[in-house]
Design a protein around this motif. Structure first.
Motif, PDB file in Angstrom:
ATOM      1  N   GLU A   1      -3.794   0.305  10.193  1.00 59.10           N
ATOM      2  CA  GLU A   1      -5.078   0.114  10.373  1.00 59.10           C
ATOM      3  C   GLU A   1      -5.771   1.163  11.288  1.00 59.10           C
ATOM      4  OE1 GLU A   1      -6.712  -3.871  11.315  1.00 59.10           O
ATOM      5  OE2 GLU A   1      -8.243  -2.946  12.866  1.00 59.10           O
ATOM      6  N   VAL A   2      -4.926   1.656  12.254  1.00 56.29           N
ATOM      7  CA  VAL A   2      -5.493   3.049  13.041  1.00 56.29           C
ATOM      8  C   VAL A   2      -5.747   4.127  12.198  1.00 56.29           C
ATOM      9  CG1 VAL A   2      -5.090   1.988  15.255  1.00 56.29           C
ATOM     10  CG2 VAL A   2      -3.354   3.299  14.202  1.00 56.29           C
ATOM     11  N   THR A   3      -4.742   4.335  11.157  1.00 56.59           N
ATOM     12  CA  THR A   3      -4.742   5.445  10.308  1.00 56.59           C
ATOM     13  C   THR A   3      -5.828   5.090   9.274  1.00 56.59           C
ATOM     14  OG1 THR A   3      -2.212   5.416  10.264  1.00 56.59           O
ATOM     15  CG2 THR A   3      -3.323   6.432   8.359  1.00 56.59           C
ATOM     16  N   ARG A   4      -6.211   4.069   8.900  1.00 62.51           N
ATOM     17  CA  ARG A   4      -7.249   3.870   7.924  1.00 62.51           C
ATOM     18  C   ARG A   4      -8.718   4.443   8.591  1.00 62.51           C
ATOM     19  NH1 ARG A   4      -9.248   2.474   3.303  1.00 62.51           N
ATOM     20  NH2 ARG A   4     -10.484   0.568   2.781  1.00 62.51           N
TER      21      ARG A   4
ATOM     22  N   SER B   1       0.768   8.398   2.988  1.00 63.12           N
ATOM     23  CA  SER B   1       1.792   9.386   3.594  1.00 63.12           C
ATOM     24  C   SER B   1       1.124   9.525   5.285  1.00 63.12           C
ATOM     25  CB  SER B   1       1.622  10.896   2.830  1.00 63.12           C
ATOM     26  OG  SER B   1       0.495  11.251   2.838  1.00 63.12           O
ATOM     27  N   GLN B   2       0.017   9.423   5.464  1.00 60.41           N
ATOM     28  CA  GLN B   2      -0.698   9.672   6.678  1.00 60.41           C
ATOM     29  C   GLN B   2      -0.099   8.379   7.592  1.00 60.41           C
ATOM     30  OE1 GLN B   2      -2.132  12.290   8.079  1.00 60.41           O
ATOM     31  NE2 GLN B   2      -1.490  11.481   9.876  1.00 60.41           N
ATOM     32  N   THR B   3       0.163   7.275   6.934  1.00 61.08           N
ATOM     33  CA  THR B   3       0.307   6.055   7.702  1.00 61.08           C
ATOM     34  C   THR B   3       1.743   6.179   7.971  1.00 61.08           C
ATOM     35  OG1 THR B   3      -1.274   4.628   6.445  1.00 61.08           O
ATOM     36  CG2 THR B   3       0.841   3.587   7.485  1.00 61.08           C
TER      37      THR B   3
ATOM     38  N   GLY C   1       0.825  -1.238   0.054  1.00 54.59           N
ATOM     39  CA  GLY C   1      -0.151  -0.094  -0.028  1.00 54.59           C
ATOM     40  C   GLY C   1       0.848   1.156   0.012  1.00 54.59           C
ATOM     41  N   LEU C   2       1.938   1.362   0.765  1.00 54.99           N
ATOM     42  CA  LEU C   2       2.989   2.311   0.881  1.00 54.99           C
ATOM     43  C   LEU C   2       3.507   2.665  -0.622  1.00 54.99           C
ATOM     44  CD1 LEU C   2       4.779   1.818   3.998  1.00 54.99           C
ATOM     45  CD2 LEU C   2       2.748   2.885   3.700  1.00 54.99           C
ATOM     46  N   ILE C   3       3.772   1.487  -1.378  1.00 52.76           N
ATOM     47  CA  ILE C   3       4.125   1.494  -2.714  1.00 52.76           C
ATOM     48  C   ILE C   3       3.062   2.208  -3.796  1.00 52.76           C
ATOM     49  CG2 ILE C   3       5.309   0.202  -4.958  1.00 52.76           C
ATOM     50  CD1 ILE C   3       6.743  -1.753  -2.658  1.00 52.76           C
ATOM     51  N   ALA C   4       2.132   1.784  -3.626  1.00 52.59           N
ATOM     52  CA  ALA C   4       0.838   2.143  -4.225  1.00 52.59           C
ATOM     53  C   ALA C   4       0.846   3.700  -4.127  1.00 52.59           C
ATOM     54  CB  ALA C   4      -0.378   1.358  -3.980  1.00 52.59           C
ATOM     55  N   GLY C   5       0.724   3.928  -2.905  1.00 46.44           N
ATOM     56  CA  GLY C   5       0.505   5.591  -2.674  1.00 46.44           C
ATOM     57  C   GLY C   5       1.897   6.342  -2.675  1.00 46.44           C
ATOM     58  N   GLY C   6       3.117   5.551  -3.190  1.00 45.69           N
ATOM     59  CA  GLY C   6       4.273   6.492  -3.592  1.00 45.69           C
ATOM     60  C   GLY C   6       5.075   6.920  -2.551  1.00 45.69           C
ATOM     61  N   GLN C   7       4.947   6.101  -1.396  1.00 47.23           N
ATOM     62  CA  GLN C   7       5.615   6.806  -0.204  1.00 47.23           C
ATOM     63  C   GLN C   7       6.653   5.625   0.260  1.00 47.23           C
ATOM     64  OE1 GLN C   7       4.719   9.506   1.125  1.00 47.23           O
ATOM     65  NE2 GLN C   7       3.400   9.925  -0.264  1.00 47.23           N
ATOM     66  N   PHE C   8       6.968   4.907  -0.737  1.00 46.94           N
ATOM     67  CA  PHE C   8       8.203   3.936  -0.315  1.00 46.94           C
ATOM     68  C   PHE C   8       8.971   3.611  -1.726  1.00 46.94           C
ATOM     69  CE2 PHE C   8       9.908  -0.155   1.686  1.00 46.94           C
ATOM     70  CZ  PHE C   8      10.040   0.292   2.930  1.00 46.94           C
ATOM     71  N   GLN C   9       9.854   2.739  -1.628  1.00 49.79           N
ATOM     72  CA  GLN C   9      10.658   2.520  -2.762  1.00 49.79           C
ATOM     73  C   GLN C   9       9.844   2.008  -3.804  1.00 49.79           C
ATOM     74  OE1 GLN C   9      12.805  -1.110  -0.666  1.00 49.79           O
ATOM     75  NE2 GLN C   9      14.170  -0.082  -2.265  1.00 49.79           N
TER      76      GLN C   9
END
Ligand code: DSN
Length: 430
Positions: free
Chosen positions: A381-384, A299-301, A216-224
């Motif tokens: 999950e808490v971020t969601r 990004s919030q996660t 999910g972080l990759i999908a959101g552009g927030q990881f490598q």
């Protein structure tokens, strides 16, 4: 452990099934702060798509070429889902059929190596998942598994030592697996791809990246972005930072025809008969959510994970990875050996309605796995549910008040449930 109280008569068993689900929904679903790093919730809309007629059907084969009749709508939904996933990850190849991340990994080991070949992966204390090890899927495939050298201080792969291993293993090496279960910082995919290219100019070693935790972080552009950085093939599960149904996935962009067909065959008929089609509409819905809301969610996660780590550190916890900013993912880990160890601490937190898992830390003996030093947390999950930095600080204070300050489990349990109930609605959805 709770034992089944019901007598083994059909009516009691039916009642027990209903009652237990309703208790689970109430306790884990509404009454606890869930910080297990490998879990997430689907949106109510995705949940409603998950329970459908697709659940009862078979559709072996591929889109338009099934071994069963009655698959007209399976083709529609699977085609749309493949296109959505390809777009989201800029992948040219996708296989949605593995039923789990571990099974997706086994498909890769089966397609790219044969029994007796060597494979490299992180050992479990360094973050590797059991499926890449000799006691997991890689071992089931008969691979000789070796450790990727890992620097425990800065949480990264030791590239020079890895080059030495490439030389030592020579032509027996067929798969290098990056990624893992304790996954705080991106791995040096680029450098490893380059080193592999230099050591094996014929390109006969597959660079595999397990993105289960960070999809999910990759999908959101927030990881490598492993496919752009040189990974040949990516496996993942679809239910951790990616908020879809439980299942597995394979992605790639530069497979040769033979590699593509070996991978497809390893999945079906190799490892999967029916691929549990009811996952696919829910996965498509989650993919659509990530297309629209993924950047904000990811990004919030990551911001929440950094914030939780900082607060825990300030409150006296031995948070790992401090020199690198604690974390770049959804995970946070701390060393609980001074607090009685991971087993004791995770159990105390459970009794206080905060759900975490005990975890080995880099450098620990794998034989400590029943009582490791570490606690691993995940904030996806808490971020969601809409929690932000302020709530991360409240959660860190609950950890402190329970584990250091001596406040009772009952009192923390009330605080944890109260906070959870203020955040009941799933966010980042249509
Ligand atoms: N073992 C799971 C975890 O990382 O929690 C993934 O399968």
């Amino acid at each position: 452990m709770l034992q089944t109280q019901a007598a083994l008569d059909p009516a009691s068993l039916a009642r027990l099934a209903k009652d237990t689900v309703s208790r689970q929904n109430e306790w884990r679903g509404k009454g606890t702060l869930n910080l297990i790093a490998s879990e997430n919730v689907m949106s109510p809309a995705a949940m409603s798509l998950y329970a459908s007629d697709f659940e009862f059907r078979y559709a072996e084969g591929t889109i338009g070429e099934r071994y069963y009749e009655g698959t007209r709508y399976v083709d529609v939904i699977e085609d749309a889902c493949e296109k959505a996933i390809k777009t989201l990850f800029r992948a040219e190849f996708v296989d949605l059929r593995p039923l789990s991340g571990a099974q997706a990994n086994l498909a890769i080991f089966s397609a790219f190596a044969k029994p007796g070949d060597s494979a490299l992966s992180l050992n479990v204390p360094s973050g590797g998942h059991i499926s890449y090890r000799d006691f997991g899927a890689a071992g089931c495939r008969g691979l000789a598994v070796h450790d990727i050298p890992f620097n425990n201080e800065d949480f990264t792969v030791d590239i020079e030592a890895l080059r030495g291993l490439f030389k030592r293993l020579g032509a027996s090496l067929k798969v290098v697996t990056l990624g893992g279960s304790l996954f705080l910082f991106p791995h040096p995919v680029n450098e490893i791809a380059k080193a592999l290219g230099e050591s094996f100019p014929d390109g006969e070693v597959a660079l595999h990246y397990d993105a289960a935790h960070v999809l999910g972080l990759i999908a959101g552009g927030q990881f490598q972005d492993p496919l752009r950085e040189g990974a040949l093939v990516v496996s993942a599960s679809t239910h951790k930072t990616f908020p879809g149904p439980q299942g597995g996935i394979l992605l790639a962009s530069n497979l040769k025809d033979k590699q593509r067909s070996s991978l497809r065959k390893a999945v079906f008929p190799g490892l999967v008969s029916n691929h549990h089609i009811h996952r696919i509409p829910a996965l498509l819905y989650a993919a659509a959510e990530m297309m629209r809301f993924g950047a904000d969610y990811a990004s919030q996660t990551v911001a929440n994970a950094k914030s939780l780590a900082r607060s825990l550190d300030e409150l006296g916890f031995k948070v790992v990875g401090k020199a690198r900013g604690y974390t770049s993912s959804h995970q946070v880990a701390f060393d609980a050996s001074g607090l009685g160890g991971g087993a004791l601490v995770s159990r105390a937190l459970t009794e206080a309605n905060i759900i975490v898992n005990k975890n080995l830390l880099p450098g620990e003996d794998v034989r400590n796995s029943k009582n490791p030093a570490g606690i691993r947390l995940g904030v996806q999950e808490v971020t969601r549910f809409g929690m932000k930095e302020r709530e991360m600080d409240s959660i860190a204070h609950m950890f402190h008040d329970l584990l250091i300050g001596g406040e009772s489990k009952e009192s923390i349990a009330t605080r944890a449930t109260k906070l959870r109930r203020e955040f009941e609605e799933v966010k980042f959805t249509f």
